[in-house]
Design a protein around this motif. Structure first.
Motif, PDB file in Angstrom:
ATOM      1  N   LEU A  31      32.078  30.514  34.673  1.00 33.69           N
ATOM      2  CA  LEU A  31      30.522  31.821  33.327  1.00 33.69           C
ATOM      3  C   LEU A  31      30.699  30.323  32.665  1.00 33.69           C
ATOM      4  O   LEU A  31      29.046  30.307  32.201  1.00 33.69           O
ATOM      5  CB  LEU A  31      31.553  32.030  32.868  1.00 33.69           C
ATOM      6  CG  LEU A  31      31.120  33.122  31.838  1.00 33.69           C
ATOM      7  CD1 LEU A  31      29.614  33.417  32.300  1.00 33.69           C
ATOM      8  CD2 LEU A  31      31.681  34.135  31.107  1.00 33.69           C
ATOM      9  N   THR A 101      34.222  40.114  37.036  1.00 33.19           N
ATOM     10  CA  THR A 101      32.891  40.367  38.482  1.00 33.19           C
ATOM     11  C   THR A 101      32.165  40.550  36.136  1.00 33.19           C
ATOM     12  O   THR A 101      30.424  39.913  36.264  1.00 33.19           O
ATOM     13  CB  THR A 101      32.190  41.107  38.927  1.00 33.19           C
ATOM     14  OG1 THR A 101      32.246  42.369  38.085  1.00 33.19           O
ATOM     15  CG2 THR A 101      33.326  40.400  40.278  1.00 33.19           C
ATOM     16  N   TRP A 123      27.125  39.676  30.515  1.00 31.88           N
ATOM     17  CA  TRP A 123      27.245  38.531  32.027  1.00 31.88           C
ATOM     18  C   TRP A 123      27.809  39.370  33.290  1.00 31.88           C
ATOM     19  O   TRP A 123      28.699  39.995  33.301  1.00 31.88           O
ATOM     20  CB  TRP A 123      27.692  36.812  31.486  1.00 31.88           C
ATOM     21  CG  TRP A 123      26.604  35.959  30.854  1.00 31.88           C
ATOM     22  CD1 TRP A 123      27.124  35.722  29.489  1.00 31.88           C
ATOM     23  CD2 TRP A 123      26.694  35.598  31.710  1.00 31.88           C
ATOM     24  NE1 TRP A 123      26.048  34.639  29.555  1.00 31.88           N
ATOM     25  CE2 TRP A 123      25.841  34.221  30.180  1.00 31.88           C
ATOM     26  CE3 TRP A 123      25.863  34.616  32.669  1.00 31.88           C
ATOM     27  CZ2 TRP A 123      24.932  33.703  30.793  1.00 31.88           C
ATOM     28  CZ3 TRP A 123      24.846  34.041  32.692  1.00 31.88           C
ATOM     29  CH2 TRP A 123      24.545  32.852  31.482  1.00 31.88           C
ATOM     30  N   ARG A 125      28.197  38.467  37.589  1.00 30.26           N
ATOM     31  CA  ARG A 125      28.420  37.998  38.926  1.00 30.26           C
ATOM     32  C   ARG A 125      28.366  38.458  40.076  1.00 30.26           C
ATOM     33  O   ARG A 125      28.756  38.883  40.204  1.00 30.26           O
ATOM     34  CB  ARG A 125      29.946  37.698  38.959  1.00 30.26           C
ATOM     35  CG  ARG A 125      30.242  35.754  39.725  1.00 30.26           C
ATOM     36  CD  ARG A 125      31.687  35.388  39.623  1.00 30.26           C
ATOM     37  NE  ARG A 125      31.575  34.641  40.439  1.00 30.26           N
ATOM     38  CZ  ARG A 125      33.014  33.416  40.739  1.00 30.26           C
ATOM     39  NH1 ARG A 125      33.725  33.189  39.649  1.00 30.26           N
ATOM     40  NH2 ARG A 125      32.392  31.967  40.777  1.00 30.26           N
ATOM     41  N   GLU A 129      24.407  31.905  44.271  1.00 31.34           N
ATOM     42  CA  GLU A 129      25.321  31.135  43.755  1.00 31.34           C
ATOM     43  C   GLU A 129      24.041  29.420  43.742  1.00 31.34           C
ATOM     44  O   GLU A 129      24.810  28.901  43.369  1.00 31.34           O
ATOM     45  CB  GLU A 129      26.422  30.215  44.611  1.00 31.34           C
ATOM     46  CG  GLU A 129      27.991  31.194  43.535  1.00 31.34           C
ATOM     47  CD  GLU A 129      29.031  30.689  44.824  1.00 31.34           C
ATOM     48  OE1 GLU A 129      29.050  30.178  44.378  1.00 31.34           O
ATOM     49  OE2 GLU A 129      30.061  31.510  44.309  1.00 31.34           O
ATOM     50  N   GLY A 134      27.863  30.102  39.941  1.00 29.95           N
ATOM     51  CA  GLY A 134      28.892  30.518  40.210  1.00 29.95           C
ATOM     52  C   GLY A 134      28.447  32.400  40.567  1.00 29.95           C
ATOM     53  O   GLY A 134      29.059  33.465  40.570  1.00 29.95           O
ATOM     54  N   TRP A 136      26.028  33.715  38.425  1.00 25.83           N
ATOM     55  CA  TRP A 136      26.762  34.736  36.553  1.00 25.83           C
ATOM     56  C   TRP A 136      25.242  34.754  36.379  1.00 25.83           C
ATOM     57  O   TRP A 136      24.367  33.838  36.726  1.00 25.83           O
ATOM     58  CB  TRP A 136      27.544  34.018  36.119  1.00 25.83           C
ATOM     59  CG  TRP A 136      28.920  33.794  36.191  1.00 25.83           C
ATOM     60  CD1 TRP A 136      29.504  32.761  36.515  1.00 25.83           C
ATOM     61  CD2 TRP A 136      29.597  34.752  35.651  1.00 25.83           C
ATOM     62  NE1 TRP A 136      30.794  33.485  36.770  1.00 25.83           N
ATOM     63  CE2 TRP A 136      30.505  34.432  36.446  1.00 25.83           C
ATOM     64  CE3 TRP A 136      29.576  36.101  35.102  1.00 25.83           C
ATOM     65  CZ2 TRP A 136      32.416  35.323  36.160  1.00 25.83           C
ATOM     66  CZ3 TRP A 136      30.674  36.843  34.855  1.00 25.83           C
ATOM     67  CH2 TRP A 136      32.260  36.501  35.903  1.00 25.83           C
TER      68      TRP A 136
END
Length: 539
Positions: A31, A101, A123, A125, A129, A134, A136
Motif C-alpha cells: 500500500l 483489500t 484505497w 486492491r 499490479e 500491488g 492498489w
C-alpha cells in the motif's frame, strides 16, 4: 519532489514518525509503495500515471472545495486541465485497514508555498499490479488544500470591506462583488488585462452602477475578475486563470462576468455587479445556477464603466436568491420608468429551443410543461422570430465593429498583451468592413422590428444558454459551436434592447441550466417579480 527519499518503504518501522497505524496492525502489503508512487506521479503532473491510480468506471469519486467529481472520465478530464498540483512534502500518513483489500488513508502535506493540506482516500486492491504497485487504486478521495487568503482566479482585489455602503437601505448587509470594468473608489480598473491595469489610474468616484448599490446599503467586498476586455462568454482568462464553477465542477464558469458569478455561487458574495453585452450575465448565471438579469438597454447608467460595444452594453446583477436580485434591480432602476408585465401569458419559438443541446431543449421543455400544469399560464403562444443563426450573424458583425472601435488602438499599441483567443477575436473584429457593418445594421433594424411585432408585450421563454457549462478542456470546435449557438439565443434581447432574466430552474447531470424570460422594454422589475411567482408555484 517531496515524498520520502525511498518510495518503496513499506513498514511502520521504516516510516517511523510519518505513518500511524493501530497498535499491532500490519500495513497492507505494497500500500505504501502505491501511496508514494501516486505522490510522485502527482508532483510530476503525469496525467497518464495518475489516471491508473483511480478506479475505473462510474463510481470513482474525487472532491475538494470546488465540488465533487463522480466517475473516472470526469476525474481524468479534471486532471488533464488542471496544470499540476503545487509542490508539497508529505508529513504524516494515518492508515486504517478495513479489510485485506480496502484501506482508509489520511495524509497531511506541507505545500512549499505554505500552510497545510489534508488528503483522505479510500484505497482498494483491485487493479492490475502492472499498472500500480500491488494493484492498489483509489476509489474515493477528498482533498482539502490550505485556504488561500484570496482566490486570484475569482478576485483581483478584496477588502474587509473594500468600500462600505450606506448604513441603512434595502441592500444593507449584502456583500457585493464588482466586475473589474467598473470604477471603484481608491482602486484601478484592470479589465482582466495586466498591461491595462499597469497603466490605469486610481478612481476617485464609483461608477454610477456601483454608486446605486452602495447608496442602497450594499458593501463592496472585492473587485472580481473578468474575461479580457469582457470579450468572451466562456469565463477563461489567460492571465489570471479560470474561476471555478462550484455548480458544475470541471466546467467553465461562463463569462465575461465570470468572477462575480463564481464569487456569488461559492458564497463569497451575495450579489454580483456585471456587464452583459452578448450574454455575459445570463450565460454564467445559467452555467452556475444563479439568478441573473440583463436590464433594458440604457436603463442602468454605464458612466464609469469600460465599454465594449455601446449599442449592446448593459450593467446588471447576479445572485443566488431571486429576492436579492429584485432588491438590487429596484434600487438601481428607481426612476427608470418601470412598467408591469402580464405573467399569465408567455410565448415560445421552436427554432430557439432547437438551437440548444438536446438535454437542454427537453429539460426546459419539461419545466415549461410543469409551469403549465400548475396553471401559471392562461396562454402559451407560439411565435415566429428570426432564426438564431441569422441573429448570431447580425450580432457578430455589429458588435465586433464596435468592439474594434473601442479597443483596437490600445491593442495595436500593446502587442502581445492579450491571450490568444481574445487577440484572435479582436483581429476578426478589426477586419469587419464598413460595408459589412452597414448591411448588418440594416438587418438588425429589420430583425428588431420583426421580434417586436411578434412579441408585443408578451414574455418570451427560451434557453438562457445553448448548453450546460462546457468542460474546461473542451475542444476549440466544441467551444466555438457552443458560443455561436448561445449567441444566437442571447441576441434576441441584445438586438431588441429588451430585458432578459435567467432563472435557475433546471439541473441536468452535467450542471444547471437557466430558463430565460425576455420581457418588454422597461419591465425589468416586473420580470423578476413574475419569475419569483412562477418559482413559488413550482414548489
Amino acid at each position: 519532489m517531496t515524498t520520502p527519499d525511498h518510495p518503496e518503504r513499506d513498514t511502520a518501522r521504516d516510516l517511523q514518525g510519518i505513518v500511524g497505524l493501530p497498535e499491532g496492525v500490519e500495513p497492507p502489503p505494497q500500500l505504501f509503495d502505491a501511496i508514494w508512487a501516486y505522490e510522485a506521479a502527482l508532483m510530476d503532473d503525469d496525467v497518464e500515471r495518475l489516471g491508473a491510480f483511480f478506479a475505473q468506471g462510474p463510481d470513482a469519486m474525487r472532491g475538494d472545495a470546488t465540488g465533487l467529481l463522480v466517475g473516472r472520465d470526469r476525474i481524468d478530464r479534471f486532471r488533464s486541465g488542471r496544470g499540476g498540483a503545487p509542490a508539497r512534502t508529505v508529513t504524516e500518513i494515518q492508515v486504517r485497514p478495513i479489510t485485506e483489500t480496502h484501506a482508509y488513508v489520511t495524509s497531511v502535506n506541507r505545500p512549499d508555498r505554505g500552510g497545510r493540506g489534508l488528503v483522505t482516500q479510500l484505497w482498494e486492491r483491485s487493479g492490475s499490479e502492472d499498472a500500480t504497485p500491488g494493484g492498489w487504486v483509489i476509489q474515493a478521495a477528498h482533498v482539502s488544500a490550505p485556504p488561500p487568503a484570496m482566490d486570484s482566479r475569482i478576485w483581483r482585489v478584496v477588502g474587509s470591506p473594500l468600500v462600505e455602503g450606506a448604513a441603512e437601505g434595502p441592500l444593507t448587509g449584502v456583500c457585493l462583488a464588482v466586475k473589474d470594468v467598473f470604477a471603484v473608489p481608491g482602486q484601478r480598473i484592470g479589465a482582466g488585462v495586466p498591461a491595462y491595469l499597469a497603466e490605469a489610474t486610481v478612481e476617485a468616484a464609483p461608477a454610477a452602477a456601483v454608486a446605486s448599490l452602495l447608496d442602497a446599503g450594499a458593501t463592496v467586498v472585492g473587485i472580481a475578475q473578468t474575461d479580457q476586455f469582457a470579450y468572451s462568454i466562456a469565463g477563461r482568462n489567460g492571465a489570471y486563470g479560470t474561476p471555478p464553477n462550484v455548480a458544475a465542477p470541471g466546467g467553465l464558469p461562463g463569462g465575461s462576468s465570470s468572477g462575480p458569478a463564481s464569487a456569488v455561487a461559492s458564497g463569497q458574495a451575495d450579489l454580483g455587479l456585471g456587464t452583459d453585452t452578448a450574454g455575459s450575465i445570463r450565460v454564467p448565471a445559467s452555467y452556475q445556477g444563479l439568478w441573473g438579469i440583463r436590464p433594458t438597454h440604457g436603463a442602468v447608467s454605464l458612466a464609469g464603466a469600460l465599454p465594449l460595444a455601446p449599442a449592446y452594453d448593459t450593467a446588471g446583477w447576479l445572485a443566488r436568491d431571486g429576492h436579492v436580485l429584485l432588491a438590487a434591480a429596484r434600487a438601481s432602476l428607481a426612476g427608470a420608468g418601470q412598467r408591469g408585465v402580464d405573467g399569465r401569458v408567455a410565448a415560445v419559438n421552436v427554432g430557439l429551443f432547437d438551437a440548444a443541446d438536446e438535454g437542454v431543449r427537453h429539460g426546459l421543455g419539461a419545466v415549461i410543461d410543469a409551469l403549465s400544469d400548475r396553471d401559471v399560464f392562461d396562454a402559451l403562444e407560439p411565435v415566429a422570430v428570426p432564426l438564431p443563426r441569422d441573429l448570431f450573424e447580425i450580432f457578430r458583425y455589429t458588435q465586433s465593429a464596435e468592439a474594434a472601435r473601442s479597443w483596437q488602438a490600445w491593442i495595436d499599441a500593446h502587442p502581445g498583451a492579450l491571450a490568444q483567443d481574445i487577440s484572435e477575436r479582436f483581429a476578426w473584429a478589426a477586419a469587419v468592413t464598413e460595408e459589412q457593418e452597414r448591411a448588418a445594421l440594416a438587418a438588425k433594424a429589420a430583425a428588431r422590428e420583426a421580434i417586436d411585432e411578434a412579441l408585443g408585450d408578451t414574455i418570451l421563454l427560451l434557453p438562457a444558454a445553448s448548453s450546460t457549462a462546457p468542460a474546461t478542456d473542451a475542444s476549440a470546435d466544441r467551444l466555438q459551436a457552443v458560443r455561436e449557438a448561445t449567441l444566437g439565443l442571447t441576441a434576441v434581447a441584445g438586438i431588441t434592447g429588451r430585458p432578459a432574466l435567467s432563472v435557475p430552474l433546471l439541473e441536468l447531470d452535467d450542471g444547471p441550466v437557466g430558463l430565460s424570460l425576455v420581457g418588454p422594454r422597461g419591465s425589468d422589475v416586473a420580470l423578476i417579480e413574475t419569475a419569483l411567482a412562477w418559482v413559488e408555484a413550482l414548489q
